[in-house]
Design a protein around this motif. Structure first.
Motif, PDB file in Angstrom:
ATOM      1  N   THR A  78       0.846  -1.190   0.000  1.00 50.98           N
ATOM      2  CA  THR A  78       0.000   0.000   0.000  1.00 50.98           C
ATOM      3  C   THR A  78       0.881   1.240   0.000  1.00 50.98           C
ATOM      4  N   ILE A  79       0.641   2.138  -0.945  1.00 52.20           N
ATOM      5  CA  ILE A  79       1.457   3.351  -1.010  1.00 52.20           C
ATOM      6  C   ILE A  79       1.077   4.308   0.115  1.00 52.20           C
ATOM      7  N   ASP A  80       2.051   5.140   0.511  1.00 52.86           N
ATOM      8  CA  ASP A  80       1.800   6.097   1.597  1.00 52.86           C
ATOM      9  C   ASP A  80       1.302   7.428   1.068  1.00 52.86           C
ATOM     10  N   SER A  81       1.750   7.807  -0.124  1.00 50.55           N
ATOM     11  CA  SER A  81       1.148   8.974  -0.756  1.00 50.55           C
ATOM     12  C   SER A  81       1.338   8.898  -2.262  1.00 50.55           C
ATOM     13  N   GLY A  82       0.636   9.776  -2.959  1.00 52.11           N
ATOM     14  CA  GLY A  82       0.616   9.713  -4.412  1.00 52.11           C
ATOM     15  C   GLY A  82      -0.576   8.906  -4.898  1.00 52.11           C
ATOM     16  N   GLU A  83      -0.624   8.697  -6.195  1.00 55.95           N
ATOM     17  CA  GLU A  83      -1.742   7.963  -6.790  1.00 55.95           C
ATOM     18  C   GLU A  83      -1.220   7.050  -7.888  1.00 55.95           C
ATOM     19  N   ILE A  84      -1.839   5.902  -8.024  1.00 53.92           N
ATOM     20  CA  ILE A  84      -1.560   5.041  -9.169  1.00 53.92           C
ATOM     21  C   ILE A  84      -2.885   4.778  -9.870  1.00 53.92           C
ATOM     22  N   GLU A 142      -9.091   4.463 -13.599  1.00 53.93           N
ATOM     23  CA  GLU A 142      -9.444   3.812 -12.331  1.00 53.93           C
ATOM     24  C   GLU A 142      -8.327   4.059 -11.321  1.00 53.93           C
ATOM     25  N   LEU A 143      -8.650   4.661 -10.186  1.00 50.61           N
ATOM     26  CA  LEU A 143      -7.669   4.839  -9.120  1.00 50.61           C
ATOM     27  C   LEU A 143      -7.436   3.489  -8.446  1.00 50.61           C
ATOM     28  N   LEU A 144      -6.182   3.088  -8.331  1.00 53.52           N
ATOM     29  CA  LEU A 144      -5.891   1.755  -7.811  1.00 53.52           C
ATOM     30  C   LEU A 144      -5.732   1.764  -6.287  1.00 53.52           C
ATOM     31  N   GLY A 145      -6.410   0.851  -5.647  1.00 56.04           N
ATOM     32  CA  GLY A 145      -6.191   0.604  -4.222  1.00 56.04           C
ATOM     33  C   GLY A 145      -6.969   1.514  -3.284  1.00 56.04           C
ATOM     34  N   TYR A 180      -9.706   6.500   0.784  1.00 52.88           N
ATOM     35  CA  TYR A 180     -10.130   5.380   1.626  1.00 52.88           C
ATOM     36  C   TYR A 180      -9.659   4.086   0.965  1.00 52.88           C
ATOM     37  N   PRO A 181      -8.869   3.288   1.694  1.00 49.26           N
ATOM     38  CA  PRO A 181      -8.351   2.051   1.090  1.00 49.26           C
ATOM     39  C   PRO A 181      -9.487   1.126   0.676  1.00 49.26           C
ATOM     40  N   LEU A 182      -9.336   0.498  -0.461  1.00 51.54           N
ATOM     41  CA  LEU A 182     -10.339  -0.467  -0.917  1.00 51.54           C
ATOM     42  C   LEU A 182     -10.180  -1.771  -0.142  1.00 51.54           C
ATOM     43  N   GLY A 183     -11.255  -2.515  -0.054  1.00 52.17           N
ATOM     44  CA  GLY A 183     -11.206  -3.837   0.565  1.00 52.17           C
ATOM     45  C   GLY A 183     -10.496  -4.832  -0.344  1.00 52.17           C
ATOM     46  N   GLU A 184     -10.182  -5.979   0.227  1.00 53.60           N
ATOM     47  CA  GLU A 184      -9.419  -6.989  -0.522  1.00 53.60           C
ATOM     48  C   GLU A 184     -10.152  -7.436  -1.789  1.00 53.60           C
ATOM     49  N   LYS A 185     -11.452  -7.505  -1.711  1.00 58.96           N
ATOM     50  CA  LYS A 185     -12.205  -8.002  -2.859  1.00 58.96           C
ATOM     51  C   LYS A 185     -12.086  -7.048  -4.049  1.00 58.96           C
ATOM     52  N   ARG A 186     -12.243  -5.751  -3.762  1.00 57.94           N
ATOM     53  CA  ARG A 186     -12.109  -4.747  -4.827  1.00 57.94           C
ATOM     54  C   ARG A 186     -10.699  -4.721  -5.385  1.00 57.94           C
ATOM     55  N   LYS A 187      -9.736  -4.832  -4.458  1.00 59.64           N
ATOM     56  CA  LYS A 187      -8.336  -4.841  -4.920  1.00 59.64           C
ATOM     57  C   LYS A 187      -8.060  -6.068  -5.785  1.00 59.64           C
ATOM     58  N   ALA A 188      -8.617  -7.189  -5.396  1.00 58.02           N
ATOM     59  CA  ALA A 188      -8.408  -8.409  -6.196  1.00 58.02           C
ATOM     60  C   ALA A 188      -8.980  -8.217  -7.599  1.00 58.02           C
ATOM     61  N   ARG A 189     -10.135  -7.527  -7.675  1.00 55.48           N
ATOM     62  CA  ARG A 189     -10.724  -7.243  -8.989  1.00 55.48           C
ATOM     63  C   ARG A 189      -9.790  -6.368  -9.824  1.00 55.48           C
ATOM     64  N   GLN A 190      -9.256  -5.308  -9.180  1.00 55.14           N
ATOM     65  CA  GLN A 190      -8.352  -4.407  -9.900  1.00 55.14           C
ATOM     66  C   GLN A 190      -7.066  -5.134 -10.312  1.00 55.14           C
TER      67      GLN A 190
END
Ligand SMILES: Nc1ncnc2c1ncn2[C@@H]1O[C@H](COP(=O)(O)OP(=O)(O)O)[C@@H](O)[C@H]1O
Ligand SMILES: [Mg+2]
Length: 262
Positions: free
Chosen positions: A62-68, A73-76, A85-95
């Motif tokens: 998980t990055i501490d600042s910045g954007e990917i 689509e904003l990742l994570g 707000y960090p995404l949950g594992e399910k959303r992250k798995a989709r991304q």
């Protein structure tokens, strides 16, 4: 190299990425754009943050600042107002399905055949039927030159063959971007070529790729651009012939010269 990159859209965009492990600033303001069909190689000394950058893009860290961003689509994270707000594992798995990742260690399941290793994710994660997954698996094993090894277990395969199975496995869910983290570093020298050949063919087919490698000649040959990392910063970026032939900074010169002597 291919022409797609010339008018391609950014498919991955990292903006001012910072990543710390405790007090250690490992990525210190990384900006990087990877366009569709483009191949970028990441080079740099051990500990410079190359693996961490790939792992941040793939949301294994998980990055501490910045954007990917992946396309639009904003990742994570989910952004609302100025907060993230960090995404949950399910959303992250989709991304994460946008990306296929290949590691230095192939990490195949020892109790599964080559074909089963390639198909496992398709069946478990994507819920494909055995027949559909197997068809895709056989196609990919053929593509990496291992059609006749489909029913062999990893222990029967050479390191180079195992890594080609791992590449087929990463390609199975049709990722848009391939991330390679030193894919040949664990291999005996005589097995490096067969793996680089597969990656080269992927590049020629127009696959978008970010490759961490110490293989200078390979990087020069397949990359549209090369990024040189040092202490978590991109210290040089540009066409391989420029960066690897005539690096500007002292750090980059020292690194490139050390690589040439290897
Ligand atoms: N999970 C972790 N916890 C603490 N420090 C880490 C972790 N992963 C990497 N590091 C540190 O971050 C720095 C960059 O590591 P890495 O991204 O693996 O570099 P590279 O791939 O360029 O060799 C190193 O100093 C490494 O020790
Ligand atoms: Mg690394």
């Amino acid at each position: 190299m291919n022409d797609v990159a010339i008018d391609g859209q950014p498919i991955v965009r990292a903006r001012d990425i910072e990543k710390r492990f405790g007090d250690l600033l490992v990525l210190d303001g990384i900006d990087l754009e990877l366009c569709e069909g483009q191949v970028i190689s990441l080079l740099g000394p051990s500990g410079s943050g190359k693996s961490t950058l790939l792992r941040c893009i793939n949301m294994l860290e998980t990055i501490d600042s910045g954007e990917i961003w992946y396309r639009s689509e904003l990742l994570g994270f989910r952004q609302r107002d100025d907060r993230y707000y960090p995404l949950g594992e399910k959303r992250k798995a989709r991304q994460r399905t946008h990306f296929g990742m290949v590691f230095q260690q192939f990490n195949l399941f020892p109790h599964l055949t080559a074909l089963e290793n390639v198909c496992e994710g398709l069946r478990i994660v994507l819920g494909q039927s055995r027949a559909v997954a197997a068809e895709r698996g056989r196609y990919l094993l053929d593509r990496v030159g291992l059609a006749e090894k489909a029913d062999q277990y990893p222990s029967m395969l050479s390191g180079g063959q195992q890594q080609r199975v791992a590449i087929a496995r990463a390609l199975a869910p049709k990722p848009s971007v391939m991330l390679f983290d030193e894919p040949t570093s664990a291999l005996d020298p005589e097995l490096v070529g067969e793996v680089l050949d597969v990656i080269r063919e992927l590049a020629e087919s127009g696959m978008t790729m970010l490759i961490v490698t110490h293989e200078m000649n390979f990087a020069r040959e397949v990359s549209d651009s090369v990024a040189l990392l040092d202490h978590g910063r991109i210290v040089e970026f540009g066409p391989p012939d420029l960066v690897l032939t005539d690096p500007q900074s002292e750090r980059a010169k020292a690194f490139v010269n050390a690589m040439k002597r290897k």
